[in-house]
Design an enzyme around this catalytic site. Structure first.
Site, short mmCIF file in Angstrom:
data_model
loop_
_atom_site.label_atom_id
_atom_site.label_comp_id
_atom_site.label_asym_id
_atom_site.label_seq_id
_atom_site.Cartn_x
_atom_site.Cartn_y
_atom_site.Cartn_z
N GLY A 1 0.78 -1.22 0.00
CA GLY A 1 0.00 0.00 0.00
C GLY A 1 0.81 1.28 0.00
O GLY A 1 1.89 1.36 0.60
N TYR B 1 6.69 2.41 4.16
CA TYR B 1 5.61 1.63 3.56
C TYR B 1 5.94 1.38 2.09
O TYR B 1 6.60 2.19 1.45
CB TYR B 1 4.23 2.28 3.75
CG TYR B 1 4.02 3.69 3.25
CD1 TYR B 1 3.90 3.97 1.89
CD2 TYR B 1 3.89 4.74 4.15
CE1 TYR B 1 3.67 5.25 1.44
CE2 TYR B 1 3.65 6.04 3.71
CZ TYR B 1 3.55 6.28 2.35
OH TYR B 1 3.31 7.56 1.91
N CYS B 2 5.53 0.22 1.60
CA CYS B 2 5.84 -0.23 0.24
C CYS B 2 7.34 -0.09 -0.08
O CYS B 2 7.72 0.58 -1.04
CB CYS B 2 5.01 0.53 -0.79
SG CYS B 2 4.95 -0.27 -2.42
N PRO B 3 8.21 -0.73 0.74
CA PRO B 3 9.65 -0.61 0.50
C PRO B 3 10.07 -1.30 -0.80
O PRO B 3 9.47 -2.31 -1.19
CB PRO B 3 10.27 -1.30 1.72
CG PRO B 3 9.22 -2.28 2.17
CD PRO B 3 7.91 -1.63 1.86
N LYS C 1 12.86 8.50 3.18
CA LYS C 1 12.21 8.24 1.90
C LYS C 1 11.13 9.28 1.61
O LYS C 1 10.31 9.60 2.46
CB LYS C 1 11.59 6.84 1.93
CG LYS C 1 10.78 6.45 0.70
CD LYS C 1 10.31 5.01 0.83
CE LYS C 1 9.31 4.63 -0.23
NZ LYS C 1 8.89 3.22 -0.12
#
Length: 279
Positions: free
Chosen positions: A92, A145-147, A158
């Site tokens: 996500g 999130y969503c690495p 990030k």
């Protein structure tokens, strides 16, 4: 030939501005539509900008979370976000008015490696911010999130994530750029989403253990006010500086027809997910 020359210098790019008025599912359907157009030589390369209201775009892996209903209720009832499942990427991401999405769509088959396609986007983003006194790194920020391998970060924080999708001979490389507001607050929301949707249960797939402090917006990282509209101008300036020939050719009748088919697929995918949720 270097990648900047191969993809931009004297190359035709069609600019499509979808920065207002679209639902997220429409955006993913348009990228598939343009990928097919480019793959079939019905269009030159496409660069598309898109912005959406408060929506969490879930990936395929997220749709298998054991308590997904509870996670989505948290997003919708407590945070005021919609949630949909996209057709690319596994996990996500957050979309809102402070986040700019850019899609680069160009022709490519197996001869175009995954890394090459990602690098094209990285080159463009680097060009956009070349006047800033910062170093933009590409490496996985594991607790975001969503690495992913091509996360973009400044000082290990990030601010952008990149995914790609290949459809009928076309490659769509999609990036979200967290520009305005707080990147860490968005990450905190996703941390809480996974906590609600997992409830400590062990799963075969390893979902991200999010540390909100490892994510930030460009506004924070550059320590100055910067707006989404500013970055859209930087995009167009960068394309021209790289030698691209820009046009704004309208969407064709054939593309509208294909778009309707791709949009229907997005609706069907999300309807199936909703059927499984105990709302």
């Amino acid at each position: 030939m270097d990648l900047a020359t191969k993809y931009f210098n004297q190359i035709n790019w069609r600019y499509v501005d979808h920065s207002s008025g679209l639902e997220p599912m429409q955006s993913f359907a348009f990228d598939d539509t343009f990928s097919e157009s480019v793959g079939k030589d019905l269009s030159c390369n496409v660069v598309r900008t898109w912005i959406h209201q408060h929506t969490v775009i879930l990936g395929i892996h997220d749709s298998r979370l054991p308590f997904l209903s509870d996670g989505i209720r948290f997003l919708t009832d407590e945070q005021g976000y919609n949630a949909i499942v996209r057709n690319s990427g596994g996990l996500g991401v957050v979309l809102d008015q402070g986040i700019l999405n850019i899609s680069l769509i160009f022709k490519g088959q197996t001869e175009t490696t995954i890394d090459e396609a990602f690098t094209v986007m990285y080159l463009l983003i680097s060009k956009m911010f070349e006047d800033e006194d910062v170093s933009i790194d590409t490496k996985e920020i594991e607790q975001s999130y969503c690495p992913g391998k091509f996360d973009l970060s400044i000082n290990d924080k990030k601010f952008a994530g990149i995914s790609q999708r290949r459809v009928r001979g076309g490659i769509a490389v999609q990036i979200y750029l967290c520009i305005e507001g707080s990147g860490s607050e968005r990450a905190l929301m996703m941390q809480q989403f996974y906590q609600r949707a997992l409830k400590g249960q062990t799963t075969k797939f390893h979902y991200p253990d999010i540390d909100p402090s490892c994510m930030a917006s460009l506004e924070t990282l550059l320590n100055r006010e910067i707006k989404v509209q500013d970055v859209m101008f930087l995009l167009l300036y960068a394309l021209k500086d790289l030698g691209a020939n820009l046009n704004m050719d309208p969407i064709t009748e054939d593309e509208w027809t294909r778009y309707e088919g791709y949009y229907d697929k997005m609706l069907e995918r999300n309807a199936k997910i909703n059927e499984k949720l105990d709302f």
